[in-house]
Design a protein around this motif. Structure first.
Motif, PDB file in Angstrom:
ATOM      1  N   TYR A  59     -19.712  49.071  -3.661  1.00  0.00           N
ATOM      2  CA  TYR A  59     -20.412  50.066  -4.468  1.00  0.00           C
ATOM      3  C   TYR A  59     -19.505  50.492  -5.624  1.00  0.00           C
ATOM      4  O   TYR A  59     -18.287  50.659  -5.441  1.00  0.00           O
ATOM      5  CB  TYR A  59     -20.764  51.286  -3.623  1.00  0.00           C
ATOM      6  N   TYR A  60     -20.110  50.682  -6.803  1.00  0.00           N
ATOM      7  CA  TYR A  60     -19.404  51.234  -7.952  1.00  0.00           C
ATOM      8  C   TYR A  60     -20.271  52.294  -8.608  1.00  0.00           C
ATOM      9  O   TYR A  60     -21.473  52.082  -8.835  1.00  0.00           O
ATOM     10  CB  TYR A  60     -19.075  50.149  -8.982  1.00  0.00           C
ATOM     11  N   GLU A  61     -19.666  53.415  -8.917  1.00  0.00           N
ATOM     12  CA  GLU A  61     -20.342  54.447  -9.686  1.00  0.00           C
ATOM     13  C   GLU A  61     -20.553  53.920 -11.103  1.00  0.00           C
ATOM     14  O   GLU A  61     -19.732  53.115 -11.591  1.00  0.00           O
ATOM     15  CB  GLU A  61     -19.500  55.715  -9.661  1.00  0.00           C
ATOM     16  N   ASP A  62     -21.616  54.331 -11.745  1.00  0.00           N
ATOM     17  CA  ASP A  62     -22.006  53.733 -13.019  1.00  0.00           C
ATOM     18  C   ASP A  62     -20.890  53.741 -14.061  1.00  0.00           C
ATOM     19  O   ASP A  62     -20.709  52.780 -14.816  1.00  0.00           O
ATOM     20  CB  ASP A  62     -23.240  54.442 -13.589  1.00  0.00           C
ATOM     21  N   SER A  63     -20.137  54.829 -14.124  1.00  0.00           N
ATOM     22  CA  SER A  63     -19.139  54.947 -15.190  1.00  0.00           C
ATOM     23  C   SER A  63     -17.952  53.995 -15.020  1.00  0.00           C
ATOM     24  O   SER A  63     -17.172  53.806 -15.963  1.00  0.00           O
ATOM     25  CB  SER A  63     -18.625  56.382 -15.280  1.00  0.00           C
ATOM     26  N   VAL A  64     -17.811  53.388 -13.841  1.00  0.00           N
ATOM     27  CA  VAL A  64     -16.676  52.498 -13.620  1.00  0.00           C
ATOM     28  C   VAL A  64     -17.088  51.056 -13.424  1.00  0.00           C
ATOM     29  O   VAL A  64     -16.219  50.171 -13.294  1.00  0.00           O
ATOM     30  CB  VAL A  64     -15.819  52.962 -12.411  1.00  0.00           C
ATOM     31  N   LYS A  65     -18.386  50.802 -13.392  1.00  0.00           N
ATOM     32  CA  LYS A  65     -18.851  49.417 -13.241  1.00  0.00           C
ATOM     33  C   LYS A  65     -18.279  48.545 -14.346  1.00  0.00           C
ATOM     34  O   LYS A  65     -18.197  48.961 -15.496  1.00  0.00           O
ATOM     35  CB  LYS A  65     -20.384  49.383 -13.279  1.00  0.00           C
ATOM     36  N   ASP A  66     -17.906  47.359 -13.998  1.00  0.00           N
ATOM     37  CA  ASP A  66     -17.340  46.361 -14.907  1.00  0.00           C
ATOM     38  C   ASP A  66     -15.928  46.698 -15.362  1.00  0.00           C
ATOM     39  O   ASP A  66     -15.333  45.950 -16.143  1.00  0.00           O
ATOM     40  CB  ASP A  66     -18.230  46.167 -16.150  1.00  0.00           C
ATOM     41  N   ARG A  67     -15.371  47.829 -14.891  1.00  0.00           N
ATOM     42  CA  ARG A  67     -13.979  48.167 -15.211  1.00  0.00           C
ATOM     43  C   ARG A  67     -13.106  48.249 -13.958  1.00  0.00           C
ATOM     44  O   ARG A  67     -11.930  47.902 -14.003  1.00  0.00           O
ATOM     45  CB  ARG A  67     -13.907  49.501 -15.953  1.00  0.00           C
ATOM     46  N   PHE A  68     -13.673  48.720 -12.857  1.00  0.00           N
ATOM     47  CA  PHE A  68     -12.929  48.886 -11.607  1.00  0.00           C
ATOM     48  C   PHE A  68     -13.332  47.803 -10.619  1.00  0.00           C
ATOM     49  O   PHE A  68     -14.484  47.374 -10.574  1.00  0.00           O
ATOM     50  CB  PHE A  68     -13.206  50.247 -10.985  1.00  0.00           C
ATOM     51  N   THR A  69     -12.370  47.379  -9.812  1.00  0.00           N
ATOM     52  CA  THR A  69     -12.633  46.408  -8.756  1.00  0.00           C
ATOM     53  C   THR A  69     -11.970  46.881  -7.465  1.00  0.00           C
ATOM     54  O   THR A  69     -10.756  47.126  -7.443  1.00  0.00           O
ATOM     55  CB  THR A  69     -12.087  45.023  -9.118  1.00  0.00           C
ATOM     56  N   ILE A  70     -12.769  46.994  -6.429  1.00  0.00           N
ATOM     57  CA  ILE A  70     -12.245  47.382  -5.129  1.00  0.00           C
ATOM     58  C   ILE A  70     -12.054  46.128  -4.275  1.00  0.00           C
ATOM     59  O   ILE A  70     -12.812  45.156  -4.386  1.00  0.00           O
ATOM     60  CB  ILE A  70     -13.190  48.385  -4.429  1.00  0.00           C
ATOM     61  N   SER A  71     -11.030  46.157  -3.446  1.00  0.00           N
ATOM     62  CA  SER A  71     -10.783  45.026  -2.556  1.00  0.00           C
ATOM     63  C   SER A  71     -10.044  45.543  -1.322  1.00  0.00           C
ATOM     64  O   SER A  71      -9.579  46.692  -1.296  1.00  0.00           O
ATOM     65  CB  SER A  71      -9.971  43.936  -3.248  1.00  0.00           C
ATOM     66  N   ARG A  72      -9.953  44.687  -0.326  1.00  0.00           N
ATOM     67  CA  ARG A  72      -9.223  45.053   0.881  1.00  0.00           C
ATOM     68  C   ARG A  72      -8.530  43.833   1.456  1.00  0.00           C
ATOM     69  O   ARG A  72      -9.022  42.703   1.315  1.00  0.00           O
ATOM     70  CB  ARG A  72     -10.165  45.665   1.921  1.00  0.00           C
ATOM     71  N   ALA A  73      -7.393  44.079   2.082  1.00  0.00           N
ATOM     72  CA  ALA A  73      -6.636  43.027   2.753  1.00  0.00           C
ATOM     73  C   ALA A  73      -6.438  43.485   4.193  1.00  0.00           C
ATOM     74  O   ALA A  73      -5.501  44.243   4.493  1.00  0.00           O
ATOM     75  CB  ALA A  73      -5.301  42.794   2.057  1.00  0.00           C
ATOM     76  N   ASN A  74      -7.331  43.063   5.055  1.00  0.00           N
ATOM     77  CA  ASN A  74      -7.302  43.568   6.428  1.00  0.00           C
ATOM     78  C   ASN A  74      -6.015  43.203   7.159  1.00  0.00           C
ATOM     79  O   ASN A  74      -5.523  43.981   7.978  1.00  0.00           O
ATOM     80  CB  ASN A  74      -8.514  43.054   7.192  1.00  0.00           C
ATOM     81  N   ALA A  75      -5.458  42.051   6.842  1.00  0.00           N
ATOM     82  CA  ALA A  75      -4.217  41.652   7.501  1.00  0.00           C
ATOM     83  C   ALA A  75      -3.056  42.562   7.120  1.00  0.00           C
ATOM     84  O   ALA A  75      -2.064  42.648   7.852  1.00  0.00           O
ATOM     85  CB  ALA A  75      -3.882  40.212   7.154  1.00  0.00           C
TER      86      ALA A  75
END
Length: 125
Positions: A59-75
């Protein structure tokens, strides 16, 4: 006890980038959804991005779409928020939070149970 700790904040000029990290101690990190919230001075805390335990359909809030990227490294028990093309309007304290995404709840409507202390991001020339 699940304990998220944010890092990576700082002072940057407009147009630059920052990557925030959320290192989580405690069990079962891979079972939790992760949300990044921010709170600017005098404003309410808002969810800017979130990722499910599977890592799909973030999910991205409209004001950050195309600028922010979320990710996770479970290991690594770590989540990230890559922020590009920052503007002064992105200035805020950024918080990482974790929770179990119950059936019927979206990343926006779910309850986030475990919260970090926050990291300050200031965008200014």
């Amino acid at each position: 006890q699940v304990r998220p700790v944010e890092s990576g904040g700082g002072l940057v000029q407009p147009g630059n980038s920052l990557t925030l990290s959320c290192a989580v101690s405690g069990p079962a990190f891979s079972s939790y959804a992760v949300g990044w919230f921010r709170q600017a001075p005098g404003k309410e805390r808002v969810l800017v991005s979130a990722i499910s335990w599977l890592g799909s359909r973030p999910y991205y809030e409209d004001s950050v779409k195309d600028r922010f990227t979320i990710s996770r490294a479970n290991a690594e028990n770590t989540a990230y928020l890559k922020m590009n093309n920052l503007t002064p309007e992105d200035t805020a304290v950024y918080f990482c939070a974790l929770g179990i995404q119950d059936v019927g709840r979206t990343l926006r409507t779910m309850r986030y149970k475990y919260w970090g202390q926050g990291t300050q991001v200031t965008v200014s020339s």
